[in-house]
Design a protein around this motif. Structure first.
Motif, PDB file in Angstrom:
ATOM      1  N   THR A  52      63.920 -29.335 -54.314  1.00  0.00           N
ATOM      2  CA  THR A  52      64.904 -28.411 -55.128  1.00  0.00           C
ATOM      3  C   THR A  52      64.425 -27.966 -56.120  1.00  0.00           C
ATOM      4  OG1 THR A  52      66.739 -29.629 -53.841  1.00  0.00           O
ATOM      5  CG2 THR A  52      67.456 -28.503 -55.748  1.00  0.00           C
ATOM      6  N   ILE A  53      64.173 -26.635 -56.262  1.00  0.00           N
ATOM      7  CA  ILE A  53      63.882 -26.048 -57.667  1.00  0.00           C
ATOM      8  C   ILE A  53      65.047 -25.539 -58.409  1.00  0.00           C
ATOM      9  CG2 ILE A  53      62.656 -23.999 -58.426  1.00  0.00           C
ATOM     10  CD1 ILE A  53      60.943 -26.182 -56.875  1.00  0.00           C
ATOM     11  N   CYS A  54      64.862 -25.533 -59.698  1.00  0.00           N
ATOM     12  CA  CYS A  54      66.000 -25.437 -60.672  1.00  0.00           C
ATOM     13  C   CYS A  54      66.128 -24.088 -61.166  1.00  0.00           C
ATOM     14  CB  CYS A  54      65.998 -26.239 -61.807  1.00  0.00           C
ATOM     15  SG  CYS A  54      65.903 -28.047 -61.395  1.00  0.00           S
ATOM     16  N   ARG A  88      66.967 -30.735 -63.392  1.00  0.00           N
ATOM     17  CA  ARG A  88      65.515 -30.779 -63.996  1.00  0.00           C
ATOM     18  C   ARG A  88      64.952 -32.411 -63.944  1.00  0.00           C
ATOM     19  NH1 ARG A  88      64.088 -28.169 -69.843  1.00  0.00           N
ATOM     20  NH2 ARG A  88      64.054 -26.149 -68.833  1.00  0.00           N
ATOM     21  N   GLU A  89      66.017 -33.154 -64.281  1.00  0.00           N
ATOM     22  CA  GLU A  89      65.407 -34.573 -64.321  1.00  0.00           C
ATOM     23  C   GLU A  89      65.103 -34.904 -63.064  1.00  0.00           C
ATOM     24  OE1 GLU A  89      68.755 -36.809 -65.745  1.00  0.00           O
ATOM     25  OE2 GLU A  89      68.679 -35.873 -67.958  1.00  0.00           O
ATOM     26  N   ALA A  90      65.799 -34.495 -62.041  1.00  0.00           N
ATOM     27  CA  ALA A  90      65.554 -34.979 -60.520  1.00  0.00           C
ATOM     28  C   ALA A  90      64.114 -34.395 -60.295  1.00  0.00           C
ATOM     29  CB  ALA A  90      66.464 -34.575 -59.521  1.00  0.00           C
ATOM     30  N   LEU A  91      63.731 -33.148 -60.662  1.00  0.00           N
ATOM     31  CA  LEU A  91      62.590 -32.357 -60.411  1.00  0.00           C
ATOM     32  C   LEU A  91      61.537 -33.018 -60.863  1.00  0.00           C
ATOM     33  CD1 LEU A  91      61.207 -30.000 -58.762  1.00  0.00           C
ATOM     34  CD2 LEU A  91      62.008 -28.657 -60.719  1.00  0.00           C
ATOM     35  N   THR A 148      47.028 -34.979 -65.630  1.00  0.00           N
ATOM     36  CA  THR A 148      47.405 -35.379 -66.889  1.00  0.00           C
ATOM     37  C   THR A 148      48.309 -34.240 -67.833  1.00  0.00           C
ATOM     38  OG1 THR A 148      45.478 -36.682 -67.237  1.00  0.00           O
ATOM     39  CG2 THR A 148      46.491 -36.280 -69.314  1.00  0.00           C
ATOM     40  N   CYS A 149      47.609 -33.136 -67.682  1.00  0.00           N
ATOM     41  CA  CYS A 149      48.356 -31.756 -68.092  1.00  0.00           C
ATOM     42  C   CYS A 149      49.678 -31.785 -67.338  1.00  0.00           C
ATOM     43  CB  CYS A 149      47.594 -30.435 -67.897  1.00  0.00           C
ATOM     44  SG  CYS A 149      46.196 -30.477 -69.060  1.00  0.00           S
ATOM     45  N   LEU A 150      49.807 -31.872 -66.074  1.00  0.00           N
ATOM     46  CA  LEU A 150      51.151 -31.659 -65.721  1.00  0.00           C
ATOM     47  C   LEU A 150      52.355 -32.804 -66.149  1.00  0.00           C
ATOM     48  CD1 LEU A 150      50.282 -30.870 -61.788  1.00  0.00           C
ATOM     49  CD2 LEU A 150      50.879 -29.214 -63.543  1.00  0.00           C
ATOM     50  N   PHE A 151      51.697 -33.949 -66.188  1.00  0.00           N
ATOM     51  CA  PHE A 151      52.723 -35.078 -66.870  1.00  0.00           C
ATOM     52  C   PHE A 151      52.998 -34.613 -68.008  1.00  0.00           C
ATOM     53  CE2 PHE A 151      50.677 -37.985 -63.590  1.00  0.00           C
ATOM     54  CZ  PHE A 151      51.801 -38.582 -63.089  1.00  0.00           C
ATOM     55  N   GLY A 152      52.475 -33.930 -69.119  1.00  0.00           N
ATOM     56  CA  GLY A 152      52.519 -33.646 -70.273  1.00  0.00           C
ATOM     57  C   GLY A 152      53.511 -32.487 -70.272  1.00  0.00           C
ATOM     58  N   ILE A 153      53.505 -31.692 -69.487  1.00  0.00           N
ATOM     59  CA  ILE A 153      54.272 -30.173 -69.524  1.00  0.00           C
ATOM     60  C   ILE A 153      55.401 -30.710 -68.793  1.00  0.00           C
ATOM     61  CG2 ILE A 153      54.513 -28.006 -68.330  1.00  0.00           C
ATOM     62  CD1 ILE A 153      51.565 -28.102 -68.037  1.00  0.00           C
ATOM     63  N   ALA A 154      55.851 -31.559 -68.068  1.00  0.00           N
ATOM     64  CA  ALA A 154      56.948 -31.758 -67.441  1.00  0.00           C
ATOM     65  C   ALA A 154      57.793 -32.354 -68.203  1.00  0.00           C
ATOM     66  CB  ALA A 154      56.796 -32.800 -66.237  1.00  0.00           C
ATOM     67  N   GLY A 155      57.525 -33.248 -69.347  1.00  0.00           N
ATOM     68  CA  GLY A 155      58.365 -33.646 -70.316  1.00  0.00           C
ATOM     69  C   GLY A 155      58.997 -32.789 -71.231  1.00  0.00           C
ATOM     70  N   ASN A 156      58.379 -31.534 -71.289  1.00  0.00           N
ATOM     71  CA  ASN A 156      58.980 -30.451 -72.236  1.00  0.00           C
ATOM     72  C   ASN A 156      58.520 -29.066 -71.633  1.00  0.00           C
ATOM     73  OD1 ASN A 156      60.274 -29.295 -74.050  1.00  0.00           O
ATOM     74  ND2 ASN A 156      59.179 -29.973 -75.976  1.00  0.00           N
ATOM     75  N   PRO A 157      59.148 -28.546 -70.585  1.00  0.00           N
ATOM     76  CA  PRO A 157      58.768 -27.430 -70.145  1.00  0.00           C
ATOM     77  C   PRO A 157      59.258 -26.276 -70.923  1.00  0.00           C
ATOM     78  CG  PRO A 157      60.556 -28.084 -68.856  1.00  0.00           C
ATOM     79  CD  PRO A 157      60.126 -29.253 -69.737  1.00  0.00           C
ATOM     80  N   ASP A 158      59.916 -26.385 -71.945  1.00  0.00           N
ATOM     81  CA  ASP A 158      60.228 -25.117 -72.904  1.00  0.00           C
ATOM     82  C   ASP A 158      59.482 -24.790 -74.168  1.00  0.00           C
ATOM     83  OD1 ASP A 158      62.916 -25.176 -71.500  1.00  0.00           O
ATOM     84  OD2 ASP A 158      63.482 -26.863 -72.195  1.00  0.00           O
ATOM     85  N   VAL A 159      58.137 -25.418 -74.173  1.00  0.00           N
ATOM     86  CA  VAL A 159      57.468 -25.339 -75.177  1.00  0.00           C
ATOM     87  C   VAL A 159      55.915 -25.119 -74.400  1.00  0.00           C
ATOM     88  CG1 VAL A 159      56.322 -26.262 -77.302  1.00  0.00           C
ATOM     89  CG2 VAL A 159      58.519 -26.817 -76.907  1.00  0.00           C
ATOM     90  N   HIS A 160      55.103 -24.174 -75.207  1.00  0.00           N
ATOM     91  CA  HIS A 160      53.826 -23.858 -74.596  1.00  0.00           C
ATOM     92  C   HIS A 160      52.779 -24.557 -75.689  1.00  0.00           C
ATOM     93  CE1 HIS A 160      51.044 -20.756 -73.000  1.00  0.00           C
ATOM     94  NE2 HIS A 160      50.254 -21.717 -73.477  1.00  0.00           N
ATOM     95  N   GLY A 161      52.766 -25.825 -75.205  1.00  0.00           N
ATOM     96  CA  GLY A 161      51.879 -26.688 -75.921  1.00  0.00           C
ATOM     97  C   GLY A 161      50.316 -26.808 -75.276  1.00  0.00           C
ATOM     98  N   THR A 162      49.586 -27.796 -76.138  1.00  0.00           N
ATOM     99  CA  THR A 162      48.215 -28.150 -75.694  1.00  0.00           C
ATOM    100  C   THR A 162      48.003 -28.139 -74.282  1.00  0.00           C
ATOM    101  OG1 THR A 162      47.848 -29.109 -78.099  1.00  0.00           O
ATOM    102  CG2 THR A 162      46.281 -29.534 -76.133  1.00  0.00           C
TER     103      THR A 162
END
Length: 252
Positions: A52-54, A88-91, A148-162
């Motif tokens: 399910t996509i949000c 988003r939490e489920a995804l 590793t990047c995907l784990f980091g991004i999923a935690g906060n997909p609203d910010v363009h981080g490292t």
């Protein structure tokens, strides 16, 4: 390789390189087993409920591939939506499960499948087979960086981080590495001549597809896995043929 020599006790010892060489028949069998396990995983996934996509991701775009090829926050919002919530939490939890399985199961299996495939065909072109094996290892390492990047991004997909800045480099090395390995393997197989030249054309077509996907993920990203799958199917068939008909693995 240097000729065998005697040790202090008078026993004949083969050079280290020769002792470490894997028999092509054994390598083929190991590659085939890993490929069949990969196939079992693919079949299993076919019977899993759709993710399910949000956001507003194109229905024809696999969510995990879209996530890997995300290049901006809007790309992430197309998957995760633009606000926190239960969806988003489920995804995020689903992606975490997929990436964990990728780390401990899928990457090791496809790494073994491809690496031992190149060991199995090194009698056809040792130099190119060595290059193919090295490229496979590089792609596997890049895949771990990608996760590793995907784990980091999923935690906060609203910010363009490292993590999001590093992601394109990791995915590029992984996907292009797998496609290049496919093209190299296809070329080596085509050295047998005849209809086998078609194999090289198909594998090079897969390389072109992946190149297009990396160059323009928004238009061609959904085709990335298809480009790699072409060579993987060919290698699996080749493994099966070489196991069932060992003489087919030899070049006259």
């Amino acid at each position: 390789i240097r000729p065998p020599r005697e040790d202090k006790r008078g026993y004949t010892r083969a050079p280290l390189g020769a002792r470490m060489t894997v028999n092509p028949v054994t390598a083929t069998r190991i590659s085939l087993v890993a490929a069949l396990l990969l196939l079992a995983i693919v079949v299993y996934n076919l019977f899993q409920p759709a993710m399910t996509i949000c956001g507003d991701l194109d229905p024809g775009y696999q969510p995990i591939i879209a996530f890997e090829l995300a290049r901006s926050v809007p790309d992430l919002h197309a998957i995760f939506g633009d606000a926190p919530g239960a969806c988003r939490e489920a995804l995020t939890a689903r992606f975490a499960f997929i990436n964990t399985a990728d780390d401990f199961l899928f990457i090791p299996l496809y790494g073994i499948f491809l690496f031992f495939f190149f060991l199995a065909i090194r009698n056809r072109d040792e130099k190119l087979a060595r290059i193919g094996a090295i490229v496979v290892l590089a792609a596997c390492l890049a895949d771990y960086v990608e996760n590793t990047c995907l784990f980091g991004i999923a935690g906060n997909p609203d910010v363009h981080g490292t993590a999001l800045s590093l992601l394109p480099w990791a995915t590029g090395v992984k996907w292009m590495g797998l496609a290049i390995a496919g093209a190299v393997g296809g070329y080596i197989l085509s050295r047998a001549g005849g209809l086998s030249r078609l194999i090289a054309l198909l594998c090079f077509a897969g390389l072109l597809v992946v190149t297009a996907a990396m160059a323009d993920p928004h238009r061609f990203g959904h085709l990335a896995s298809n480009g790699v799958t072409i060579s993987w199917v060919i290698f699996l068939i080749a493994d099966a043929i070489f196991v069932l008909r060992p003489q087919a693995a030899r070049i006259a």
